[in-house]
Write an enzyme that holds these catalytic residues in place. Sequence first.
Site, PDB file in Angstrom:
ATOM      1  N   TYR A  64     125.291  83.983   3.055  1.00 54.39           N
ATOM      2  CA  TYR A  64     124.038  84.665   2.963  1.00 54.39           C
ATOM      3  C   TYR A  64     124.151  86.036   3.581  1.00 54.39           C
ATOM      4  CZ  TYR A  64     122.558  80.579   0.566  1.00 54.39           C
ATOM      5  OH  TYR A  64     122.411  79.659  -0.362  1.00 54.39           O
ATOM      6  N   ARG A  88     131.994  82.421  -8.315  1.00 54.38           N
ATOM      7  CA  ARG A  88     132.618  83.518  -8.311  1.00 54.38           C
ATOM      8  C   ARG A  88     132.440  84.380  -9.534  1.00 54.38           C
ATOM      9  NH1 ARG A  88     135.147  83.736  -3.510  1.00 54.38           N
ATOM     10  NH2 ARG A  88     135.659  81.872  -2.382  1.00 54.38           N
ATOM     11  N   GLY A 148     129.153  85.898  -9.823  1.00 55.60           N
ATOM     12  CA  GLY A 148     128.031  86.718  -9.840  1.00 55.60           C
ATOM     13  C   GLY A 148     126.722  86.040  -9.868  1.00 55.60           C
ATOM     14  N   VAL A 149     126.734  84.454 -10.113  1.00 54.75           N
ATOM     15  CA  VAL A 149     125.651  83.800 -10.394  1.00 54.75           C
ATOM     16  C   VAL A 149     124.758  83.853  -9.143  1.00 54.75           C
ATOM     17  CG1 VAL A 149     124.715  81.505 -10.859  1.00 54.75           C
ATOM     18  CG2 VAL A 149     126.706  82.326 -11.979  1.00 54.75           C
ATOM     19  N   PHE A 159     113.522  72.542   5.038  1.00 60.70           N
ATOM     20  CA  PHE A 159     112.851  72.746   3.752  1.00 60.70           C
ATOM     21  C   PHE A 159     114.053  72.873   2.804  1.00 60.70           C
ATOM     22  CE2 PHE A 159     112.137  76.767   6.080  1.00 60.70           C
ATOM     23  CZ  PHE A 159     112.894  77.628   5.297  1.00 60.70           C
ATOM     24  N   THR A 177     124.511  86.094  -6.721  1.00 56.69           N
ATOM     25  CA  THR A 177     123.971  87.503  -6.674  1.00 56.69           C
ATOM     26  C   THR A 177     122.884  87.571  -7.649  1.00 56.69           C
ATOM     27  OG1 THR A 177     126.305  88.257  -5.856  1.00 56.69           O
ATOM     28  CG2 THR A 177     124.515  89.752  -6.716  1.00 56.69           C
TER      29      THR A 177
END
Length: 413
Positions: free
Chosen positions: A134, A101, A103-104, A413, A106
């Site tokens: 997502y 939470r 912004g990583v 994958f 994003t």
Amino acid sequence: MVEQGGDRVGSARVEVPVAVVTEPELVREAYTVFKRAMAGLEFGPFDPVEVTEPGRFLAAYDGARIVGSANSFATHLTVPGGARLPHAAVSQVGVLPTHRRRGVVTALMRKQLTDAAAAGEPVATLRASEGGIYGRFGYGIASHVRSARIDRRKVRFAAPGAPGGSVRLADTDGVAVLAPIAARAAQNGAVSRADVWWRKWELRSAEHTGPSYLAVHSTEGVDDGYVTYRPLDTAGWFTSENKTIEVTELVALNPAAHQGLWRHLLELDLVDTVSIGTLALDDPLPLLFTDERAVTLGPVRDESWLRLTDVPAALGARTYGEAAPVHLAVHDALLPQNDGVYRIGADGAVRAAAGTPAQVTVSVSDLAATYLGGTRWWRLVAAGRVQAAEPDAVARLDRLFAVDREPYAGVFF
């Protein structure tokens, strides 16, 4: 709140630096972050440098420390009409629990998707560990799968005999046999496999200590399908009342291979149940038998989460059914260059002239859900996710986006 690759903390915006990592020690550090973020997943002992494509592993930083990761592989996605689009197979997205939470994710997603579009990869897909992450980054569920269990004691084949071709045992042949067959898979939603994917397959196969088997189907001397499988609970095999084999992968390029490989599995001695974890929703498996109840189908679950990184290129690459054109407005908060109105008709899709009024308005994530034909437009309207100025335009979109087969990738994958 997350905005422009960072969080707002009070009135100050926190930037999250993201960079491509290529040095082996940084790739290993980023991969370790991913493993820590996944908590309960088991990983093989292989070196991530050996199964990573150079220049595609991203790391997010807090100072000099890597706190987030996102990787991808250069592959191809088959879309309606048969075109194979350059595609980013996204994997290994994770953030340390101490940095959630902020912004990583994003920042990682913005960098990855922008890079994919710039590299000429108009589509990306991933397999989501959680369902609520997502969509806000423009991904939509484009295909679904289910599991199946077949009670061998109830199996009677509806057709009197195999349709032709032959099956051979190829337990020691491995990638040399599998890769050329998988490369020819061209169903709607198929994803090709990068060389490093096969390398990881080899390493995991070598790590597996129990018995595992490979059978290959051929028609007139040409390999056109394979199945890999293994027995479960081998320690109690001879005393078990339900001896089960698990299909780890089945690839069939035509109906003859599909029938031949299932006949091989269901004619094995000392087997009571055959299970498979991933099956296309419209797979004809139950119709092989006189008693369809021999097959127990599992619940439907999501498979491919699709992102259109270049909406004009992606819409222009697939084919469409017969219907009058529709002007579709697309909104993309993360990649605003995709915003606009598109004319979609039987003759293709192009960006409409500025000022063209839209008949239907959709987010880029919901457009992705419809792109392969796996989600009907009327369902999105009924759920309140799509706005339609002209109701008949929705029916036309359903005819334009209609496909003959459910989308299916069949690869993780």
